[in-house]
Design an enzyme around this catalytic site. Sequence first.
Site, PDB file in Angstrom:
ATOM      1  N   HIS A 164       5.400   6.590  -1.273  1.00 27.45           N
ATOM      2  CA  HIS A 164       6.234   5.414  -1.496  1.00 27.45           C
ATOM      3  C   HIS A 164       5.426   4.154  -1.182  1.00 27.45           C
ATOM      4  CE1 HIS A 164       6.566   6.165   2.833  1.00 27.45           C
ATOM      5  NE2 HIS A 164       6.752   4.854   2.950  1.00 27.45           N
ATOM      6  N   HIS A 197       0.859  -1.179   0.000  1.00 23.91           N
ATOM      7  CA  HIS A 197       0.000   0.000   0.000  1.00 23.91           C
ATOM      8  C   HIS A 197       0.898   1.233   0.000  1.00 23.91           C
ATOM      9  CE1 HIS A 197       1.049  -0.395   4.276  1.00 23.91           C
ATOM     10  NE2 HIS A 197       0.931   0.928   4.303  1.00 23.91           N
TER      11      HIS A 197
END
Length: 199
Positions: A152, A65
């Site tokens: 990220h 995620h």
Amino acid sequence: MTPNVFDTPQLDLLGGQTEPAQTHRLFFALLPDEATCAAFAQVADTLKAGQPGLRARWVAPARYHATVHFLGDHPMLRGDIVQAAARAGDGLQAGAFDWTLDYVASFHGREPPCVLRSSVVPAPLQELWTRLREGLIRAGQGVHLSRTFTPHVTLGYSRGGMLQETPVGPLAWRVERLALVHSVVGQGDYRLLHTWALA
């Protein structure tokens, strides 16, 4: 997201064992589809083979995620925070967008995270972060919010060194889903409390 440091039985004041303490974590995250998870996993497999010195603890692909906003660690699941966060999510206006991740790197830390990043942050991603932050502040949930955003995807946590910035892919991710996620630190599963289609 580490072996449970609370696995050792604790004694109460009368000498009996108490239940292990739990830390409940809440955060908003962008969730990749199955094909995108598989592409990220291929990058992780390449790192495992090519960077054995990392001795990393690798994230399971089902848990990939990109965190958008962290809402804190709590001794219990706080219904008031969940409800306020859900209101902020319901009020968010954001469409689907394309995000291209094109290099791996590390962040500093006790176990430096090995992460996928992008040379260019898409404007819709930055706008989503900003609008959701504003909605959370209006909902009274500004206390844990960061003032900066470094998008990220974490692939693993190194126990043996840090990655140099290294090009990969590029990996195209069509971002279409936002979720409010609950996890208990040290346990393997994430629980999706609310999800929103970006459309």
